[in-house]
Write a protein that holds these residues in place. Structure first.
Motif, short mmCIF file in Angstrom:
data_model
loop_
_atom_site.label_atom_id
_atom_site.label_comp_id
_atom_site.label_asym_id
_atom_site.label_seq_id
_atom_site.Cartn_x
_atom_site.Cartn_y
_atom_site.Cartn_z
N LEU A 65 0.83 -1.21 0.00
CA LEU A 65 0.00 0.00 0.00
C LEU A 65 0.86 1.26 0.00
N ALA A 66 1.95 1.23 0.70
CA ALA A 66 2.84 2.39 0.71
C ALA A 66 3.42 2.63 -0.68
N GLN A 67 3.80 1.56 -1.38
CA GLN A 67 4.31 1.70 -2.75
C GLN A 67 3.24 2.26 -3.67
N ARG A 68 2.04 1.74 -3.54
CA ARG A 68 0.93 2.22 -4.38
C ARG A 68 0.64 3.70 -4.13
N GLN A 69 0.67 4.05 -2.84
CA GLN A 69 0.41 5.44 -2.51
C GLN A 69 1.48 6.34 -3.11
N THR A 70 2.72 5.89 -3.07
CA THR A 70 3.80 6.68 -3.65
C THR A 70 3.59 6.84 -5.15
N LEU A 72 0.73 6.61 -6.82
CA LEU A 72 -0.46 7.45 -7.07
C LEU A 72 -0.15 8.93 -6.85
N LEU A 73 0.62 9.21 -5.82
CA LEU A 73 1.00 10.61 -5.56
C LEU A 73 1.89 11.13 -6.68
N ALA A 74 2.77 10.28 -7.21
CA ALA A 74 3.63 10.68 -8.31
C ALA A 74 2.80 10.93 -9.58
N GLN A 75 1.79 10.11 -9.82
CA GLN A 75 0.94 10.31 -10.98
C GLN A 75 0.11 11.58 -10.86
N GLN A 76 -0.33 11.91 -9.68
CA GLN A 76 -1.13 13.11 -9.47
C GLN A 76 -0.29 14.38 -9.64
N ALA A 77 0.97 14.27 -9.31
CA ALA A 77 1.83 15.47 -9.40
C ALA A 77 2.27 15.78 -10.80
#
Length: 77
Positions: A65-70, A72-77
């Motif tokens: 989940l931490a990897q996925r969150q990272t 997803l945050l990179a894709q949003q930025a």
């Protein structure tokens, strides 16, 4: 005069029989206690192993989940 009856051999056999019964009861009780202790120990070991697996799975999921969150945050930025 009536002849006296000797009950000593009968009493000795009865005492041996009674002693054998009590030894059997004691041995069976001891065996049952050892068996129950073994079963409880095996159950505790299995439960401990299961909890270890659950904990490892939780750590793995948390890392995923931490990897996925990272990502997803990179894709949003």
């Amino acid at each position: 005069m009536a002849q006296a009856v000797n009950f000593l051999p009968w009493r000795a056999r009865q005492q041996r029989r009674c002693l054998r019964i009590w030894i059997t009861i004691f041995s069976a009780s001891l065996l049952l206690i050892v068996l129950l202790a073994t079963v409880l120990r095996m159950y505790a070991l299995q439960e401990n192993q299961r909890l270890t697996w659950v904990q490892q799975a939780g750590v793995t999921l948390q890392a995923g989940l931490a990897q996925r969150q990272t990502r997803l945050l990179a894709q949003q930025a």
